[in-house]
Design a protein around this motif. Structure first.
Motif, short mmCIF file in Angstrom:
data_model
loop_
_atom_site.label_atom_id
_atom_site.label_comp_id
_atom_site.label_asym_id
_atom_site.label_seq_id
_atom_site.Cartn_x
_atom_site.Cartn_y
_atom_site.Cartn_z
N PRO A 112 0.81 -1.22 0.00
CA PRO A 112 0.00 0.00 0.00
C PRO A 112 0.85 1.27 0.00
O PRO A 112 0.48 2.26 -0.66
CB PRO A 112 -0.84 -0.10 1.26
N GLY A 115 1.86 2.28 -3.42
CA GLY A 115 0.73 2.89 -4.10
C GLY A 115 0.57 4.34 -3.70
O GLY A 115 0.37 5.21 -4.55
N PHE A 250 -1.96 5.24 -8.25
CA PHE A 250 -2.00 4.33 -7.11
C PHE A 250 -1.95 2.89 -7.60
O PHE A 250 -1.17 2.07 -7.12
CB PHE A 250 -3.28 4.59 -6.31
N ILE A 254 1.05 0.10 -7.03
CA ILE A 254 0.83 -1.22 -6.41
C ILE A 254 1.32 -2.33 -7.34
O ILE A 254 2.02 -3.26 -6.92
CB ILE A 254 -0.67 -1.41 -6.11
#
Lengths: 347, 260
Positions: A112, A115, A250, A254
């Protein structure tokens, strides 16, 4: 290319005109398609191909490439042809690699965080760049892919230049109160990575689906169809453009982080302009009007080129020809073949 | 004496060496219909863009309800209540008529973007409200029967009404209509004139730019006449028709164009 964007804009409108119930729910056909995909990914593939690490690896690649392309699909929904997704995958990959090797951060946190790093950078760059339209935006994002690559190449000790960052640790186990939720990933079996990729893809699909059918999706489409009109009714066009772009970055981040851990390495050349173009091509090939477009496009092309090993030298050439063919005879993407009646019925 | 709702003070716009609008001042009272007329290229459209903040003026200022709105972003001006329409049929072509108007309610959204995404209670209440209000607006503008049609497929006359519906959804206090009667036949114009009056009767102050003189003369409380970017006259329709400068500006364009 400017014309393509316009055509794409018209096409992608079909999502709006046909996205079933207007309150954002899914139609029965869409639920069925989705259930089918989930079954195929989590049940059929492991049973049928689980014994072949090679095929599982190919499908893992396809799943994450789809995930990254879904981001590009979102920027298409605001009327921008985004050729920077490779850059943000690279940023995410490096973010995850640096966090893991330097600071020993767990993969499950790296994912995360990468991201977020990508989307923060995307928002920062996107704010001025998203004012450009059509071919100008495409060209700028194209150069951005190259700029980020050069940045990684000259990043000194942080990115380790051309040597790249290697020996990135694999994901560890997730334990809650001593109970193992997710076992440690070892090198021998690609299945855990495959399942992780599928989970990400399904989450990505659900997330983008929700976005595209919610009121935010309608605002995005209003930007694509006419930014001046959207402004005139009080929509903060700049803000929503940046939101869409940040979500796209994002997903790129990821995906990049996943691959850096999957391959256990990342180099400046891991994502080049060709990759950025491919992410866009997957969307085009599958069909910009359909949320499954990038998924279908990515799976088809990735699998096709694994099967046609002999022609890999000519990959760029074949991609190019394919693109032209697709534009000429299938301007709405492959999905427009099978789903035409569905789309008509709903529109 | 009523209060000026919209006040334009010495507004000027230069594009390079060309002065499109030259120190124009006028004010609009609450609940009035004011028309801006003038020959082609007189700077009417630029004036509209200056008021709605789509174009930044070289000098001068516009104030709305006592507050300066010059220099604010265009979407913020719309939020405050000054909403423009567009000359051509500018709508969201790939959406249905209903969706066009629902989207145009966005600035009334009480839910945050996160709320909208996760379909919070507030967001759902918003959507219910938007849908109802959009239906009402479409019914009011005579578009009730074509709500579910994709805007691209609507006939020309309906598109114009839809453009106004979209603007109305933003709940304007001042509605700027850019050539609302152009390209319409006599009956259509008649209906549109009634419509604009109806909008005014709902408490919206209307400023319009128009070529159709007979419609302008019937509908306006006051008229501002521009020529080469400069205001040459202002007054009631009767005063403007008798103004020599106005007649001069329109000379050569037959009398009926000035409303006789």
């Amino acid at each position: 290319m400017g014309i393509e964007v316009e055509q794409g804009a018209v096409r992608a409108g079909r999502v709006g005109a046909s996205s079933g119930s207007e309150n954002g729910g899914l139609t029965r056909g869409q639920k069925f398609q989705f259930a089918l995909l989930v079954l195929a990914l989590f049940v059929a593939v492991p049973i049928l191909l689980g014994h072949s690490p090679y095929f599982i690896t190919v499908l893992t690649n396809a799943a994450i490439l789809s995930f990254i392309s879904l981001g590009v699909w979102i920027t298409f929904s605001i009327g921008r042809m985004n050729l920077a997704q490779g850059a943000f995958a690279l940023v995410g990959g490096y973010a995850s690699a640096i966090l893991a090797t330097r600071y020993g951060v767990s993969f499950w946190l790296c994912l995360p965080l990468s991201g977020l790093v990508s989307s923060a950078l995307g928002a920062l760059i996107g704010w001025p760049v998203l004012r450009l339209k059509g071919v100008y935006f495409a060209m700028t994002t194209l150069s951005l892919t190259e700029a980020i690559r050069l940045l990684a190449l000259n990043g000194g000790d942080l990115t380790k230049g051309a040597t790249g960052i290697v020996n990135i640790p694999r994901p560890g186990a997730i334990k809650i109160f001593g109970l193992t939720i997710v076992p440690e990933f070892n090198g021998a079996d690609p299945l855990p990575f495959y399942f992780l990729a599928c989970v990400l893809l399904v989450l990505g699909l659900v997330g983008v689906w929700r976005l595209s059918t919610s009121r935010l999706g309608w605002v995005f489409r209003s930007l694509r169809q006419n930014e001046d009109l959207a402004t005139s009714i009080g929509i903060n066009v700049a803000k929503y453009r940046v939101i869409a772009f940040a979500v796209c970055c994002f997903m790129g981040g990821i995906g990049g982080a996943f691959f850096s851990v999957f391959h256990q390495n990342i180099y400046p050349a891991t994502y080049t302009i060709a990759d950025s173009v491919n992410f866009m091509l997957y969307c085009f090939l599958g069909g910009l009007s359909y949320i499954f477009g990038p998924v279908v496009g990515a799976f088809l092309l990735v699998i096709a080129f694994e099967l046609l090993h002999a022609v890999q030298d000519y990959q760029a050439l074949i991609y190019g020809v394919l693109m032209i063919v697709c534009m000429l005879w299938l301007p709405n993407g492959i999905l427009s073949l099978g789903l035409r009646h569905v789309s008509k019925g709903k529109g | 004496m009523t209060v000026a709702l919209l006040d334009v003070q010495g507004i000027t716009k230069r594009f390079g060496g060309l002065t499109a609008v030259n120190s124009v001042s006028f004010s609009v009272e609450k609940g009035a219909i004011l028309s801006v007329i003038g020959p082609n290229g007189a700077g009417k459209s630029t004036l509209f863009k200056l008021i709605s903040s789509f174009v930044v003026p070289t000098s001068g200022r516009v104030s709305f309800d006592g507050q300066t709105i010059t220099g604010l972003p265009a979407h913020e001006v719309a939020r405050r209540g000054v909403v423009r329409t567009f000359q051509e049929t500018t709508i969201f072509k790939e959406m249905t008529a209903l969706q066009n108007v629902i989207v145009a309610h966005q600035l009334r959204s009480r839910a945050s973007s996160f709320g909208v995404y996760f379909s919070s209670v507030t967001a759902r209440a918003d959507e219910e409200r938007f849908r109802k209000s959009a239906s009402e607006i479409l019914d009011y503008l005579g578009l009730g029967a074509v709500k579910q049609m994709v805007a691209r497929n609507l006939p020309h006359g309906h598109l114009r009404a839809l453009g106004i519906a979209v603007a109305m959804a933003a709940e304007p206090k001042v509605l700027l209509l850019d050539e609302p009667f152009s390209g319409m036949n006599i009956e259509e114009t008649e209906a549109a004139v009634k419509l604009v009056r109806g909008i005014r009767d709902r408490g919206v102050t209307v400023v319009l730019v128009e070529h159709d003189m007979s419609a302008v003369m019937r509908i306006s409380d006051r008229i501002v006449v521009l020529n080469f970017g400069t205001k040459i006259a202002e007054g009631t329709p009767l005063e403007v028709q008798q103004n020599e400068a106005v007649i001069g500006a329109y000379l050569g364009q037959a009398d009926e164009e000035v409303g006789h």
